[in-house]
Write a protein that holds these residues in place. Structure first.
Motif, PDB file in Angstrom:
ATOM      1  N   LEU A 242       0.827  -1.210   0.000  1.00 18.26           N
ATOM      2  CA  LEU A 242       0.000   0.000   0.000  1.00 18.26           C
ATOM      3  C   LEU A 242       0.857   1.254   0.000  1.00 18.26           C
ATOM      4  O   LEU A 242       0.479   2.277  -0.579  1.00 18.26           O
ATOM      5  CB  LEU A 242      -0.929   0.002   1.218  1.00 18.26           C
ATOM      6  CG  LEU A 242      -2.101  -0.986   1.206  1.00 18.26           C
ATOM      7  CD1 LEU A 242      -2.841  -0.944   2.533  1.00 18.26           C
ATOM      8  CD2 LEU A 242      -3.049  -0.685   0.054  1.00 18.26           C
ATOM      9  N   GLY A 243       2.035   1.179   0.658  1.00 17.67           N
ATOM     10  CA  GLY A 243       2.935   2.317   0.711  1.00 17.67           C
ATOM     11  C   GLY A 243       3.432   2.764  -0.648  1.00 17.67           C
ATOM     12  O   GLY A 243       3.870   3.910  -0.811  1.00 17.67           O
ATOM     13  N   MET A 244       3.362   1.878  -1.635  1.00 19.35           N
ATOM     14  CA  MET A 244       3.815   2.231  -2.976  1.00 19.35           C
ATOM     15  C   MET A 244       2.816   3.108  -3.720  1.00 19.35           C
ATOM     16  O   MET A 244       3.186   3.791  -4.681  1.00 19.35           O
ATOM     17  CB  MET A 244       4.065   0.956  -3.794  1.00 19.35           C
ATOM     18  CG  MET A 244       5.202   0.101  -3.271  1.00 19.35           C
ATOM     19  SD  MET A 244       5.469  -1.353  -4.315  1.00 19.35           S
ATOM     20  CE  MET A 244       6.938  -2.046  -3.539  1.00 19.35           C
ATOM     21  N   VAL A 245       1.546   3.085  -3.262  1.00 21.76           N
ATOM     22  CA  VAL A 245       0.519   3.792  -4.035  1.00 21.76           C
ATOM     23  C   VAL A 245      -0.314   4.769  -3.213  1.00 21.76           C
ATOM     24  O   VAL A 245      -1.021   5.607  -3.783  1.00 21.76           O
ATOM     25  CB  VAL A 245      -0.430   2.788  -4.732  1.00 21.76           C
ATOM     26  CG1 VAL A 245       0.306   2.012  -5.808  1.00 21.76           C
ATOM     27  CG2 VAL A 245      -1.048   1.825  -3.724  1.00 21.76           C
ATOM     28  N   LEU A 246      -0.265   4.674  -1.872  1.00 18.05           N
ATOM     29  CA  LEU A 246      -1.064   5.563  -1.035  1.00 18.05           C
ATOM     30  C   LEU A 246      -0.164   6.344  -0.085  1.00 18.05           C
ATOM     31  O   LEU A 246       0.946   5.914   0.221  1.00 18.05           O
ATOM     32  CB  LEU A 246      -2.083   4.759  -0.217  1.00 18.05           C
ATOM     33  CG  LEU A 246      -3.199   4.034  -0.988  1.00 18.05           C
ATOM     34  CD1 LEU A 246      -4.061   3.240  -0.011  1.00 18.05           C
ATOM     35  CD2 LEU A 246      -4.059   5.018  -1.768  1.00 18.05           C
ATOM     36  N   ASP A 247      -0.679   7.472   0.399  1.00 17.29           N
ATOM     37  CA  ASP A 247       0.095   8.225   1.382  1.00 17.29           C
ATOM     38  C   ASP A 247      -0.012   7.535   2.742  1.00 17.29           C
ATOM     39  O   ASP A 247      -1.006   6.849   3.029  1.00 17.29           O
ATOM     40  CB  ASP A 247      -0.414   9.662   1.462  1.00 17.29           C
ATOM     41  CG  ASP A 247      -1.825   9.741   2.021  1.00 17.29           C
ATOM     42  OD1 ASP A 247      -1.966   9.941   3.233  1.00 17.29           O
ATOM     43  OD2 ASP A 247      -2.772   9.585   1.237  1.00 17.29           O
ATOM     44  N   PRO A 248       0.990   7.698   3.608  1.00 15.25           N
ATOM     45  CA  PRO A 248       1.014   6.985   4.892  1.00 15.25           C
ATOM     46  C   PRO A 248      -0.198   7.240   5.776  1.00 15.25           C
ATOM     47  O   PRO A 248      -0.688   6.320   6.435  1.00 15.25           O
ATOM     48  CB  PRO A 248       2.302   7.504   5.547  1.00 15.25           C
ATOM     49  CG  PRO A 248       3.185   7.851   4.393  1.00 15.25           C
ATOM     50  CD  PRO A 248       2.268   8.393   3.350  1.00 15.25           C
ATOM     51  N   LEU A 249      -0.708   8.474   5.812  1.00 15.25           N
ATOM     52  CA  LEU A 249      -1.873   8.747   6.643  1.00 15.25           C
ATOM     53  C   LEU A 249      -3.099   7.987   6.141  1.00 15.25           C
ATOM     54  O   LEU A 249      -3.899   7.484   6.934  1.00 15.25           O
ATOM     55  CB  LEU A 249      -2.152  10.254   6.665  1.00 15.25           C
ATOM     56  CG  LEU A 249      -1.078  11.108   7.355  1.00 15.25           C
ATOM     57  CD1 LEU A 249      -1.414  12.580   7.226  1.00 15.25           C
ATOM     58  CD2 LEU A 249      -0.931  10.722   8.815  1.00 15.25           C
ATOM     59  N   GLY A 250      -3.230   7.886   4.827  1.00 13.99           N
ATOM     60  CA  GLY A 250      -4.322   7.111   4.266  1.00 13.99           C
ATOM     61  C   GLY A 250      -4.217   5.636   4.611  1.00 13.99           C
ATOM     62  O   GLY A 250      -5.218   4.973   4.900  1.00 13.99           O
ATOM     63  N   ILE A 251      -2.995   5.128   4.599  1.00  8.77           N
ATOM     64  CA  ILE A 251      -2.782   3.722   4.954  1.00  8.77           C
ATOM     65  C   ILE A 251      -3.175   3.482   6.399  1.00  8.77           C
ATOM     66  O   ILE A 251      -3.783   2.453   6.736  1.00  8.77           O
ATOM     67  CB  ILE A 251      -1.317   3.319   4.712  1.00  8.77           C
ATOM     68  CG1 ILE A 251      -0.988   3.445   3.223  1.00  8.77           C
ATOM     69  CG2 ILE A 251      -1.051   1.894   5.180  1.00  8.77           C
ATOM     70  CD1 ILE A 251       0.491   3.302   2.913  1.00  8.77           C
ATOM     71  N   MET A 252      -2.843   4.421   7.274  1.00 14.56           N
ATOM     72  CA  MET A 252      -3.245   4.289   8.679  1.00 14.56           C
ATOM     73  C   MET A 252      -4.762   4.201   8.800  1.00 14.56           C
ATOM     74  O   MET A 252      -5.293   3.373   9.561  1.00 14.56           O
ATOM     75  CB  MET A 252      -2.739   5.484   9.490  1.00 14.56           C
ATOM     76  CG  MET A 252      -1.232   5.556   9.643  1.00 14.56           C
ATOM     77  SD  MET A 252      -0.713   6.969  10.649  1.00 14.56           S
ATOM     78  CE  MET A 252      -1.090   6.356  12.283  1.00 14.56           C
ATOM     79  N   LEU A 253      -5.476   5.024   8.049  1.00 13.10           N
ATOM     80  CA  LEU A 253      -6.930   5.042   8.120  1.00 13.10           C
ATOM     81  C   LEU A 253      -7.529   3.717   7.658  1.00 13.10           C
ATOM     82  O   LEU A 253      -8.494   3.220   8.242  1.00 13.10           O
ATOM     83  CB  LEU A 253      -7.487   6.169   7.246  1.00 13.10           C
ATOM     84  CG  LEU A 253      -7.241   7.605   7.700  1.00 13.10           C
ATOM     85  CD1 LEU A 253      -7.844   8.566   6.705  1.00 13.10           C
ATOM     86  CD2 LEU A 253      -7.823   7.840   9.063  1.00 13.10           C
ATOM     87  N   ILE A 254      -6.958   3.153   6.606  1.00  8.49           N
ATOM     88  CA  ILE A 254      -7.523   1.940   6.020  1.00  8.49           C
ATOM     89  C   ILE A 254      -7.189   0.701   6.838  1.00  8.49           C
ATOM     90  O   ILE A 254      -8.031  -0.172   7.052  1.00  8.49           O
ATOM     91  CB  ILE A 254      -7.020   1.769   4.570  1.00  8.49           C
ATOM     92  CG1 ILE A 254      -7.575   2.886   3.681  1.00  8.49           C
ATOM     93  CG2 ILE A 254      -7.420   0.407   4.004  1.00  8.49           C
ATOM     94  CD1 ILE A 254      -6.980   2.914   2.295  1.00  8.49           C
ATOM     95  N   THR A 255      -5.944   0.618   7.316  1.00 11.17           N
ATOM     96  CA  THR A 255      -5.468  -0.648   7.881  1.00 11.17           C
ATOM     97  C   THR A 255      -5.591  -0.761   9.402  1.00 11.17           C
ATOM     98  O   THR A 255      -5.895  -1.836   9.917  1.00 11.17           O
ATOM     99  CB  THR A 255      -3.992  -0.883   7.505  1.00 11.17           C
ATOM    100  OG1 THR A 255      -3.202   0.204   7.989  1.00 11.17           O
ATOM    101  CG2 THR A 255      -3.836  -0.995   6.001  1.00 11.17           C
TER     102      THR A 255
END
Length: 437
Positions: free
Chosen positions: A335-348
């Motif tokens: 996910l880090g390859m395509v999304l920003d880190p804050l967005g990844i936190m929200l999703i995962t």
């Protein structure tokens, strides 16, 4: 409607709107609110609003604008320029010395500002031309700046750690303490890699010629440039570890240190403080929306019963609990390859944290692994933020291909650090257990 169908529709809608290019935070919040309405009715909105109200009343949240404001001020003080001059004098005489010095400055910056990007821009402007001018391989120089610039979210104080603590409910102070030894481990691994590779391939990072090397008196005079950075670090981390302040109160101490630094460097002015305040307001407003989206997503996710479904699916992963943790790390890495880190936190995090807790793993330990993976996300193609920060300031002869290729060995070093911390979790847990008994 079954939980399987609801989960498929929920995540399918998220993917659809993200692919349409809508801002991730509004996609998560908006889709979550719609699904909450159709599963629990309008009463569910009271639950979300009460959770958000609880977060907004959190004393910990005050630390975020303070640390951001501190970073905005320190970016403009000229500290980085003087630090690089000192590192140039002390380490330039050895192979790879300028690269090692750049990593040292990135570590100091990380301990001051708490965000990624500040060191990338500063070192890309100051250190990159100096290294290229002295015959350094461009990919070595780019990789060093890219990886060192990402340390700001791992070496405390860290905005990412504060957000993780708010979402997971763990102590911010413990997260900060847990990040110290992993940060040192990453620095040591990266410095050793640069030194060893420079020794084996001296053409990649040659030593400075004798005419450019400084005398000992010059070196010791240059040490004065670290006084202010050390002052800021001591005011922030020293006050927390010494038990004098909470992490939030330490943030106010850090702002004071940043203002003192700006005054000493004669950069303190109304216009500078005004600009830093406006940028802080914008970033803090974005983070507030992120917290809203996180609460809405978590409530919708739980109301559908998707947590039990995901936990059941995770049990099918081979390798038991460790197989599940490794799978989570791989998912976050991709996910880090395509999304920003804050967005990844929200999703995962709303999905992963209950599973981590059910498996009996320490959420502080998992949080540090997660943050390191976020750090990797800042430097991995195709959409790592640090890559584009660099592209904006590199000389015309450096292509995006060069920047992409430069990160490969340094990403592998970060993955190695994660593996070491999975094998030896005490690296993460020792200081929190010692300082916060």
């Amino acid at each position: 409607m079954s939980v399987e169908v609801l989960t498929l529709l929920f995540f399918g809608a998220l993917v659809l709107f993200i692919l349409l290019g809508l801002p991730l935070v509004f996609v998560l919040g908006g889709v979550s609110v719609v699904f909450l309405y159709f599963t629990w009715g309008i009463e569910s909105f009271y639950m979300v609003s009460s959770q958000i109200y609880g977060s907004m009343g959190s004393f910990t949240l005050v630390a975020i604008p303070l640390y951001v404001f501190m970073a905005m001020i320190l970016e403009r003080t000229g500290v980085a320029r003087d630090l690089y001059h000192m590192m140039h004098l002390w380490f330039g005489g050895m192979r790879g010395g300028l690269a090692v010095g750049t990593l040292g400055i990135c570590a100091i910056f990380a301990a001051m500002v708490g965000v990624s990007g500040a060191a990338v821009v500063a070192m890309g402007t100051i250190a990159l031309p100096a290294m290229l001018q002295r015959g350094y391989d461009k990919r070595m120089a780019l990789g060093v700046i890219n990886t060192g610039g990402g340390w700001g979210i791992l070496i405390p104080p860290s905005i990412m750690m504060i957000l993780y603590a708010l979402i997971s409910g763990v102590s911010v102070g413990k997260m900060f303490a847990a990040g110290i030894l992993p940060g040192l481990l990453l620095i040591v691994i990266t410095v050793l890699y640069v030194i060893i590779r420079s020794f084996l391939q001296p053409e990649l990072a040659p030593a400075l010629p004798a005419s450019e090397r400084a005398s000992w008196p010059e070196k010791f005079r240059a040490v004065r440039s670290v006084v202010l950075p050390v002052l800021v670090v001591v005011m922030v981390m020293g006050s927390i570890i010494g038990g004098l302040t909470t992490p939030t109160e330490a943030a106010a101490m850090g702002v004071l240190g940043a203002l003192i630094s700006a005054a000493v460097y004669r950069q303190l002015s109304f216009s500078m403080v005004h600009e830093a305040s406006i940028r802080t307001l914008k970033l803090t407003g974005m983070i507030a929306w992120i917290l809203f989206a996180a609460h809405a997503f978590s409530a919708a996710y739980q109301s559908m019963g998707a947590q039990q479904l995901i936990e059941g699916l995770m049990q099918l992963i081979p390798g038991g609990p460790w197989g599940i943790i490794i799978a989570m790390m791989i998912i976050v890495f991709l996910l880090g390859m395509v999304l920003d880190p804050l967005g990844i936190m929200l999703i995962t995090l709303p999905v992963f944290l209950p599973i981590v807790d059910a498996l009996g793993f320490d959420p502080i330990w998992f949080g540090i692994l997660f943050v390191i993976n976020m750090e990797i996300g800042y430097m991995t193609p195709p959409l790592g933020f640090n890559l584009f920060y660099l592209k904006a300031i590199v000389p015309p002869g450096i292509t995006m291909k060069d920047i992409y290729a430069s990160v490969i060995p340094f990403v592998l070093l970060e993955v190695l650090a994660i593996i070491i911390m999975m094998i030896f979790p005490q690296i993460v847990t020792y200081l929190p257990n010692l300082l916060f008994q």
